[in-house]
Design an enzyme around this catalytic site. Structure first.
Site, PDB file in Angstrom:
ATOM      1  N   THR A 135      19.780  -4.643  67.526  1.00 56.12           N
ATOM      2  CA  THR A 135      20.221  -4.156  68.843  1.00 56.12           C
ATOM      3  C   THR A 135      19.326  -3.042  69.383  1.00 56.12           C
ATOM      4  O   THR A 135      18.682  -2.323  68.602  1.00 56.12           O
ATOM      5  CB  THR A 135      21.661  -3.616  68.696  1.00 56.12           C
ATOM      6  OG1 THR A 135      22.039  -2.959  69.898  1.00 56.12           O
ATOM      7  CG2 THR A 135      21.800  -2.620  67.546  1.00 56.12           C
ATOM      8  N   ASP A 136      19.346  -2.864  70.699  1.00 58.79           N
ATOM      9  CA  ASP A 136      18.604  -1.743  71.304  1.00 58.79           C
ATOM     10  C   ASP A 136      19.245  -0.394  70.969  1.00 58.79           C
ATOM     11  O   ASP A 136      18.628   0.653  71.133  1.00 58.79           O
ATOM     12  CB  ASP A 136      18.499  -1.920  72.832  1.00 58.79           C
ATOM     13  CG  ASP A 136      19.844  -2.002  73.550  1.00 58.79           C
ATOM     14  OD1 ASP A 136      20.896  -1.978  72.888  1.00 58.79           O
ATOM     15  OD2 ASP A 136      19.838  -2.091  74.802  1.00 58.79           O
ATOM     16  N   GLU A 137      20.513  -0.421  70.498  1.00 57.02           N
ATOM     17  CA  GLU A 137      21.220   0.856  70.265  1.00 57.02           C
ATOM     18  C   GLU A 137      20.578   1.684  69.151  1.00 57.02           C
ATOM     19  O   GLU A 137      20.828   2.884  69.052  1.00 57.02           O
ATOM     20  CB  GLU A 137      22.697   0.606  69.947  1.00 57.02           C
ATOM     21  CG  GLU A 137      23.393  -0.140  71.060  1.00 57.02           C
ATOM     22  CD  GLU A 137      24.897   0.085  71.140  1.00 57.02           C
ATOM     23  OE1 GLU A 137      25.411   0.943  70.409  1.00 57.02           O
ATOM     24  OE2 GLU A 137      25.533  -0.600  71.938  1.00 57.02           O
ATOM     25  N   LYS A 164      23.259  -0.469  62.001  1.00 57.48           N
ATOM     26  CA  LYS A 164      22.247  -1.477  62.372  1.00 57.48           C
ATOM     27  C   LYS A 164      20.843  -0.919  62.104  1.00 57.48           C
ATOM     28  O   LYS A 164      19.960  -1.639  61.625  1.00 57.48           O
ATOM     29  CB  LYS A 164      22.380  -1.867  63.847  1.00 57.48           C
ATOM     30  CG  LYS A 164      23.610  -2.671  64.191  1.00 57.48           C
ATOM     31  CD  LYS A 164      23.680  -4.050  63.546  1.00 57.48           C
ATOM     32  CE  LYS A 164      22.683  -5.042  64.091  1.00 57.48           C
ATOM     33  NZ  LYS A 164      22.910  -6.409  63.538  1.00 57.48           N
TER      34      LYS A 164
END
Ligand code: NAD
Ligand code: DAU
Length: 354
Positions: A135-137, A164
């Site tokens: 994810t971009d998070e 993640k």
């Protein structure tokens, strides 16, 4: 039948996983697609009814944290590739219960990496690939300007994004230490059909339809970069087949929306679809307490994927959002089964019938 390749897809009964499974099963009849999913609250086999009886598809209920189960499946099915999507994925749940995120996202990922490492001892002699979907998070939060590139330093803020980020580090460590052939992609917010209605867009569609308050965290100023889920699945297909081992690819829609602007747009679409007077659905917008540690803005620079592999998102946001609303309005039974919890019986019913 002899298949050209046997692929393991984890988390294939979830939102994005079900789109990836469907794409691969339909597009590659000469691949055997094995979907492992624990069927947590987020896993729903009703997401896959259209392909569940195809000859090149098999579902196995199982937990990626169970090393005995995972190792024996690798030994039995000799996977040529893995596309790993199984995860706990909801930021709010990670704030309430971080340990589940550490278990599934970190230990589950390392359990799969170990199985691949053990089973693929001949690496890199053949065409194997361990594809980790992230994810971009992991990159943290942006201010008013700038975009995340593949070089942006990791700076996760929620237990979800920290888990993640940790799993991404393990994937890179297995590549560098054991020469495991890996690839990672980091994608922005997805939307589309089969999205679990605790996430912003399906939650808002469902609440507007049922005349319930639409909760907007804080002042609704946070910005997300939205991508149609089928475009994400196509990017995964491209990276799986053409991506370079050891590389990372960012995937994004170049489509930033403040939450409040997105919800206002959705309200307009819903007024039209439900034949309500203009402005009626927007009356449901309710500002509520902000999410703890709420990242202000995400924006993905996906130029590497576009320039090196030729990927492009196919849909404009307004078109994709309208398509998504149409899907939810036409699939009220799916939605009711999910919100009532009765979808969790689907597995027992379908699989005892056989
Ligand atoms: P989801 O929550 O809808 O689905 C997750 C699936 O994983 C479910 O089917 C669940 O049953 C399964 N699962 C959970 N724990 C498991 C375990 N221990 N063993 C086996 N299966 C298990 O998630 P999603 O939104 O489809 O996200 C899929 C992946 O994509 C995740 O890795 C997520 O981090 C990543 N991602 C999601 C988004 C997004 O916008 N949703 C964006 C970028 C990346
Ligand atoms: O950026 C990619 C990530 O997008 C994925 O890695 C996650 O798995 C996925 O869940 C998603 O995370 P977000 O936290 O961005 O998604 P969510 O739909 O929960 O929230 C989107 C934005 O809307 C966020 O700024 C919080 C806000 N929000 C969310 C909910 C559920 C609200 O204002 N009200 C709500 O009720």
């Amino acid at each position: 039948m002899n298949f050209k390749r046997t692929l393991l897809i984890t988390g294939g009964a979830g939102f994005i996983g079900s789109h990836v499974v469907r794409l691969f099963v339909n597009k590659y009849p000469d691949y055997k697609i094995v979907n492992i999913d624990k069927l947590t609250y987020a896993g729903n086999l009703a997401n896959l009814t259209d392909i569940e009886r195809k000859a090149n598809y098999e579902f196995v209920k199982g937990d990626i944290c169970d090393s005995g189960f995972v190792q024996s499946l690798f030994a039995k099915l000799n996977f040529d590739g893995v596309i790993h999507l199984a995860a706990e994925s909801h930021v709010d749940r990670s704030i309430a219960n971080p340990m589940e995120f550490v278990t599934t996202n970190v230990i589950g990922t390392v359990t799969l990496l170990n199985a691949a490492k053990e089973n693929w001892k001949t690496i890199p002699s053949n065409n194997k690939i361990f594809y980790h979907v992230s994810t971009d998070e992991v990159y943290g939060a942006l201010g008013e300007t700038g975009m995340f590139t593949e070089q942006t330093k990791y700076d996760p803020h929620s237990p979800y994004s920290a888990s993640k980020a940790s799993s991404d580090h393990f994937v890179r460590a297995y590549h560098d230490t054991y020469q495991l052939p890996t690839v990672i992609s980091n994608c922005s917010n997805n939307y589309g059909s089969y999205h679990f209605p605790e996430k912003l867009i399906p939650l808002a569609i469902n609440n507007i339809k049922n005349n319930k308050p639409v909760p907007v965290y804080g002042k609704g100023e946070n910005v997300r970069d939205w991508l149609f889920v089928e475009d994400h699945a196509c990017a995964i297909d491209l990276i799986f087949h053409k991506g370079k081992t050891g590389e990372t690819y960012n995937i994004g829609g170049n489509n930033e929306w403040k939450n409040i602007d997105l919800i206002n747009l959705l309200c307009k679409i819903m007024d039209k679809k439900l034949a309500r007077p203009d402005g009626e659905s927007a009356k449901l917008i309710t500002f509520v307490k902000d999410r703890a540690g709420h990242d202000l803005r995400y924006a993905i620079d996906s130029s590497k994927l576009q320039n090196e592999l030729g990927w492009q998102p196919s849909l404009q946001f307004e078109e994709g959002l309208e398509k998504t609303v149409d899907w939810y309005l036409a699939n009220q039974t799916w939605l009711q089964n999910v919100t009532s919890g009765s979808y969790q019986k689907y597995y027992e019913e379908q699989y005892t019938k056989r």
